[in-house]
Structure formats: structure tokens, C-alpha cells
Write an enzyme that holds these catalytic residues in place. Structure first.
Site, PDB file in Angstrom:
ATOM      1  N   PRO A  94       8.570  -9.728  64.603  1.00  0.00           N
ATOM      2  CA  PRO A  94       8.277  -8.779  65.681  1.00  0.00           C
ATOM      3  C   PRO A  94       8.440  -9.403  67.066  1.00  0.00           C
ATOM      4  CG  PRO A  94       6.411  -8.968  64.147  1.00  0.00           C
ATOM      5  CD  PRO A  94       7.403  -9.999  63.757  1.00  0.00           C
ATOM      6  N   GLU A 122       2.090 -12.075  59.877  1.00  0.00           N
ATOM      7  CA  GLU A 122       1.121 -12.973  60.523  1.00  0.00           C
ATOM      8  C   GLU A 122       1.799 -14.112  61.246  1.00  0.00           C
ATOM      9  OE1 GLU A 122       0.916 -11.962  57.412  1.00  0.00           O
ATOM     10  OE2 GLU A 122      -1.051 -11.067  57.054  1.00  0.00           O
ATOM     11  N   ARG A 160      28.523  -2.647  57.630  1.00  0.00           N
ATOM     12  CA  ARG A 160      29.389  -1.495  57.895  1.00  0.00           C
ATOM     13  C   ARG A 160      30.365  -1.752  59.045  1.00  0.00           C
ATOM     14  NH1 ARG A 160      28.194   2.439  60.900  1.00  0.00           N
ATOM     15  NH2 ARG A 160      28.397   4.019  59.288  1.00  0.00           N
ATOM     16  N   ASP A 175      30.968   6.290  65.897  1.00  0.00           N
ATOM     17  CA  ASP A 175      29.536   6.324  65.634  1.00  0.00           C
ATOM     18  C   ASP A 175      28.717   6.495  66.902  1.00  0.00           C
ATOM     19  OD1 ASP A 175      29.867   6.012  62.983  1.00  0.00           O
ATOM     20  OD2 ASP A 175      29.134   3.945  62.875  1.00  0.00           O
TER      21      ASP A 175
HETATM   22 CL1  6GU Z   1      11.811  -8.112  61.987  1.00  0.00          CL
HETATM   23  N1  6GU Z   1       9.276  -7.998  61.277  1.00  0.00           N
HETATM   24  C1  6GU Z   1       8.051  -7.452  61.309  1.00  0.00           C
HETATM   25  N2  6GU Z   1       7.083  -8.008  60.583  1.00  0.00           N
HETATM   26  N3  6GU Z   1       7.745  -6.377  62.012  1.00  0.00           N
HETATM   27  C2  6GU Z   1       8.725  -5.839  62.727  1.00  0.00           C
HETATM   28  C3  6GU Z   1      10.027  -6.345  62.748  1.00  0.00           C
HETATM   29  C4  6GU Z   1      10.273  -7.458  62.003  1.00  0.00           C
HETATM   30  N4  6GU Z   1      10.763  -5.588  63.560  1.00  0.00           N
HETATM   31  C5  6GU Z   1       9.954  -4.650  64.008  1.00  0.00           C
HETATM   32  N5  6GU Z   1       8.719  -4.784  63.517  1.00  0.00           N
END
Ligand code: 6GU
Length: 235
Positions: A94, A122, A160, A175
């Protein structure tokens, strides 16, 4: 292109890459996808892949040793500076830079070998990032429990775009996003369904008018759902 996915949940990927365009690309030898169980590279007899965080706090942190061992086996080095050209080691987290079509295109067009590390939510020992990772990627601003669903998204977006992955019936050039706008609405038979007619213009055979209608509808949808795509001062 070769894609190696590192995960503590290899079963998660049992069938996801066995459908549609990805399945066809694999069968055609356009991409080779291998799933590796991080646990298999754990050194201790309990096959531990995570441990408590230094400094305290909630949750567990993924240990560095098994991930280094996996990358070392796959690449023959754990020194970023010695990676062969065309190698990208991508950490899904994240905290990553947000995935978009430009990021997917840069990987698809510049890399011939991607190692995709699925982090747990985590966290992962930062030395993995420092020593091994070339790209830290997130798929959007929301929380997933782990990188596994994100890996399926990333791999699909990349595969793709590989040469010849799409059949002649589809083209990546048309696209959404490659044009900077959302796609226009589509209709197929029947021409009237449950009292809902297909827009007249699409039945007219007037290709110039149809083109004009599609552009207007694409703009309308982009304004309604994704105004941010039209901002000229975005990254
Ligand atoms: Cl790549 N991992 C996690 N755990 N949460 C996320 C993410 C990745 N991308 C958005 N939320």
C-alpha cells in the site's frame, strides 16, 4: 517475458492465470508465469516467514531472509546494481506508487523479467525494499490484506500489453486510459430489449456520426466518473 511471483499463499494463484488472454499468452509462449512459495525458502525448522516488529506495535513483519533467498535463487544475485538489464523486482504494498496504465506500459515494454513480491498488509522488512526492489507498487488507495489480489491485477495489466497477447479482434491502442479518457458505451443485439432501445445513431450506418457520438459519450462518462483524468495539471 518471464514473471516470477513470490507469495506465502501459492494456492491463491492456482487458477487465476488460467483464463482468457493470460491463458492464451502463456500457451503461445508470450509469457511464462511461475509461482514461488516464500515459505519454501525459510531457513528455520518452523519455516517462519514473519516475526514481531522491532520498536513494537501491532501485526507481524515479513522476514527478509526467505525473500532474499528466493530472489538469489531466481536471479543469481541480491545486488540491485548487478541485475541484468530488463529485470524489475516489484514489491506490491500500500506504500507503493499507484499503478496506472503508464506504469503498466513501462513494465510491459521495458522488462523481460519481472519478480513480483506479494507483501502482507502489516509490512515487510524494509531491507527487502532497500536491497532488492526496483519498483514499489500499490493498486489504489484502499487496504487489501495482502499483495496477492494486487499481483493478479498487475500481471493482467502487463500481459495484455505484451506484443501479440491480444488477438486481432482487440487492440490495446483503443483501450480506456491509453487515450486518457474512459471508453464509450457499447451495445449489441437485440436492438430493443425490455423497452430499452439502442441509440439510433449506432444503427444508422453513418460512421462519421457514430465516431462523433462515441467521442461525446466518452467525454460525458469521463466527466461524470473520472473528472481527474481531464485535469491538465495532473502528475
Ligand atoms: Cl499492492 N497491497 C496491499 N496490501 N494493499 C493494497 C495494495 C497492495 N494496493 C492497494 N491496496
Amino acid at each position: 517475458m518471464k514473471i516470477d511471483v513470490l507469495t506465502i499463499f501459492p494456492e491463491f494463484f492456482k487458477e487465476v492465470f488460467d483464463f482468457g488472454i493470460i491463458r492464451r499468452a502463456r500457451k503461445a509462449g508470450i509469457v511464462e508465469i511461475n509461482i514461488h512459495d516464500i515459505r519454501h525458502f525459510a531457513l528455520d525448522k518452523h519455516k517462519m516467514t514473519d516475526d514481531r516488529p522491532f520498536g513494537g506495535g501491532d501485526g507481524m513483519v515479513m522476514k527478509p531472509e526467505p525473500i532474499f533467498a528466493a530472489v538469489e535463487e531466481i536471479l543469481g544475485t541480491v545486488d540491485k546494481a548487478n541485475y541484468p538489464p530488463g529485470v524489475r523486482v516489484i514489491l506490491l504494498s500500500p506504500q507503493g506508487a499507484r499503478l496506472n496504465q503508464v506504469v503498466a506500459e513501462s513494465i510491459a515494454h521495458e522488462a523481460d523479467h519481472a519478480i513480483v513480491i506479494c507483501g502482507r498488509y502489516e509490512g515487510i522488512d524494509e531491507r527487502v525494499n532497500e536491497a532488492l526492489v526496483t519498483d514499489e507498487v500499490s493498486i489504489g488507495d484502499y487496504v487489501l490484506s495482502g499483495g496477492e489480489p494486487a499481483a493478479t491485477v498487475l500481471v493482467d495489466a502487463i500481459v495484455r500489453l505484451l506484443p501479440n497477447a491480444l488477438g486481432s479482434e482487440t487492440s490495446a491502442v483503443n483501450d480506456s486510459f491509453s487515450s486518457g479518457m474512459l471508453d464509450y458505451p457499447h451495445y449489441t443485439r437485440p436492438a430493443e430489449f425490455r423497452g430499452m432501445p439502442v441509440p439510433e445513431v449506432l444503427l444508422s450506418g453513418d460512421h462519421a456520426k457514430i465516431e462523433e457520438w462515441r467521442k461525446a459519450k466518452a467525454l460525458e462518462k469521463t466527466l461524470k466518473n473520472r473528472r481527474d483524468l481531464l485535469d491538465t495539471d495532473k502528475e
